[in-house]
Design an enzyme around this catalytic site. Structure first.
Site, PDB file in Angstrom:
ATOM      1  N   SER A  23       0.847  -1.191   0.000  1.00  0.00           N
ATOM      2  CA  SER A  23       0.000   0.000   0.000  1.00  0.00           C
ATOM      3  C   SER A  23       0.885   1.245   0.000  1.00  0.00           C
ATOM      4  CB  SER A  23      -0.877  -0.040   1.264  1.00  0.00           C
ATOM      5  OG  SER A  23      -1.969   0.821   1.141  1.00  0.00           O
ATOM      6  N   TYR A 183      -7.245  14.447   0.721  1.00  0.00           N
ATOM      7  CA  TYR A 183      -6.405  15.222  -0.184  1.00  0.00           C
ATOM      8  C   TYR A 183      -7.264  15.800  -1.306  1.00  0.00           C
ATOM      9  CZ  TYR A 183      -2.845  13.276   2.766  1.00  0.00           C
ATOM     10  OH  TYR A 183      -2.110  12.949   3.877  1.00  0.00           O
ATOM     11  N   ARG A 231      -7.752   5.384  -5.679  1.00  0.00           N
ATOM     12  CA  ARG A 231      -7.974   5.156  -4.235  1.00  0.00           C
ATOM     13  C   ARG A 231      -9.047   6.128  -3.750  1.00  0.00           C
ATOM     14  NH1 ARG A 231      -3.893   4.007   0.853  1.00  0.00           N
ATOM     15  NH2 ARG A 231      -4.349   1.868   0.233  1.00  0.00           N
ATOM     16  N   ARG A 325       1.306  -1.113   7.139  1.00  0.00           N
ATOM     17  CA  ARG A 325       2.178  -1.229   8.313  1.00  0.00           C
ATOM     18  C   ARG A 325       2.744  -2.631   8.516  1.00  0.00           C
ATOM     19  NH1 ARG A 325      -2.147   1.604  12.024  1.00  0.00           N
ATOM     20  NH2 ARG A 325      -3.391   0.515  10.443  1.00  0.00           N
TER      21      ARG A 325
END
Ligand SMILES: Cc1cc2nc3c(=O)[nH]c(=O)nc-3n(C[C@H](O)[C@H](O)[C@H](O)COP(=O)(O)O)c2cc1C
Length: 371
Positions: A23, A183, A231, A325
């Protein structure tokens, strides 16, 4: 058992060797937007580790579109060569490289996470003036953006397309347009950040216009044989904000415009939103997009375990899983997942002594004489 996780995924003419993607993850480690040794080793390690698709961090389409001054960018031809170095290495490992194209809008010019301050970097410290759909700051500590003119919007649509052309020259096989996490493109989608009264604000059709125009412009320059991802944040997790029904409706339209996969994330546009973070907390949205909008979807968010990832794919919630992560914790997660799922996945020949004796190699090198 033949797993879904290690089955190939074909999108247009591109066949990913498995359904594990890195990702996008900002590294806040570039100068002047140029990818460097850190990005090569960071992304390269994840390709060595066996991810089928390695997507870069948000790459800014214009300098003012960087989240932090240390983001990578793709706003000039000078950015191509260092990116080319990444894609060449990633492909040499049997993986493919994707790039996330981004403009951070009102959340641009921010301190990187490990700085001693949060919010907007002052102009005197190398920050810059930000733009957005409306003059509404993201949160305390962030500067208020200038409301974009129609000409500004057109300019950014063109910048996305020019960036996609450069991405192709740099050897990327997947482009992902970043329209999530609060964003710029997400800011236009959400009525909480978009209070315009022109053709880019108000109704659903108006709020999605900027993203539609962007996708059309990118698709025009991005080859027919290569896939295009978008996305999205499926929801703002806030009453009156962007929501999952709108995400499904938008995904249907994006599919018609030539988008091949929706990478389904959530949140990021409302600083005070309460997000029910937990294992697989966003996969239900990926499932809705896949099933109701009839387009491939990517699931992301606290996917950490091979069985969990396999379950997401096997239950048709998504076509691809994206890990962030967990792949920072363990770049070799895909190789370990293959062991868990009893898949014979090839290890790099350099690492074969660490693999089980039955594990094939990624090359035909015969190591028996050295054992
Ligand atoms: C260090 C870091 C940087 C990130 N940068 C980006 C980014 O550039 N673009 C993006 O879309 N998401 C970014 N994300 C979000 C991740 O891609 C992912 O959606 C999120 O971390 C949830 O997945 P996870 O639970 O597997 O970490 C970032 C996450 C982390 C941890």
């Amino acid at each position: 058992m033949s797993s879904k996780l290690f089955s190939p995924l074909t999108l247009r003419q591109l066949t990913l060797p498995n359904r594990i993607a890195v990702s996008p993850m900002c590294q806040y480690s570039a100068e002047d937007g140029l990818a460097n040794d850190w990005h090569l080793v960071h992304l390269g390690s994840r390709a060595v580790g066996g991810a089928g698709l390695v997507i870069t961090e948000a790459a800014a389409i214009v300098p003012e579109g960087r989240i932090s001054p240390q983001d990578i960018g793709i706003w000039s031809d000078d950015h191509i060569a260092p990116l080319r170095r990444l894609t060449r290495f990633i492909e040499a490992q049997g993986s493919y490289a994707g790039i996330q194209l981004a403009h951070a809008g009102r959340k641009a010019s921010a301190y990187r996470p490990w700085a001693s301050a949060v919010g907007s970097v002052p102009l005197a410290e190398g920050g810059w003036a930000t733009v957005g759909p409306s003059a509404l700051a993201f949160d305390a500590g962030f500067r208020s953006p200038a409301e974009m003119t129609i000409a500004d919007i057109e300019e950014q649509v063109n910048a996305f397309a020019t960036a996609a052309k450069r991405a192709l020259q740099a050897g990327f096989k997947v482009v992902e347009v970043h329209a999530a996490h609060g964003y710029l493109l997400h800011e236009f989608l959400s009525p909480l950040s978009n209070q315009r009264t022109d053709q880019y604000g108000g109704s659903f059709d108006n709020r999605i216009r900027f993203l539609q125009e962007t996708v059309v412009a990118v698709r025009k320059v991005w080859p027919d044989e290569l896939p295009l991802f978008v996305r999205l944040s499926a929801t703002d997790w806030t009453e009156g904000g962007w929501n999952a029904d709108e995400t499904v409706a938008l995904s249907r339209q994006l599919h018609a415009l030539g988008v091949d996969l929706i990478d389904v994330s959530s949140g990021g546009n409302v600083a005070t939103a309460t997000i029910p973070v937990g294992p697989g907390y966003q996969t239900a949205f990926a499932a809705r997009v896949k099933q109701e909008a009839n387009i491939a979807s990517g699931a992301v968010g606290m996917i950490t375990d091979a069985i969990q990832a396999e379950h997401v794919l096997r239950t048709e919630q998504a076509d691809l899983v994206l890990l962030a992560r967990e792949l920072l914790r363990d770049p070799y997660w895909p190789l370990h997942a293959a062991d868990t799922l009893k898949e014979n996945v090839a290890w790099p020949p350099q690492y074969v002594r660490a693999a089980s004796s039955k594990t094939p190699l990624r090359s035909s090198v015969d190591y028996s004489a050295f054992d």
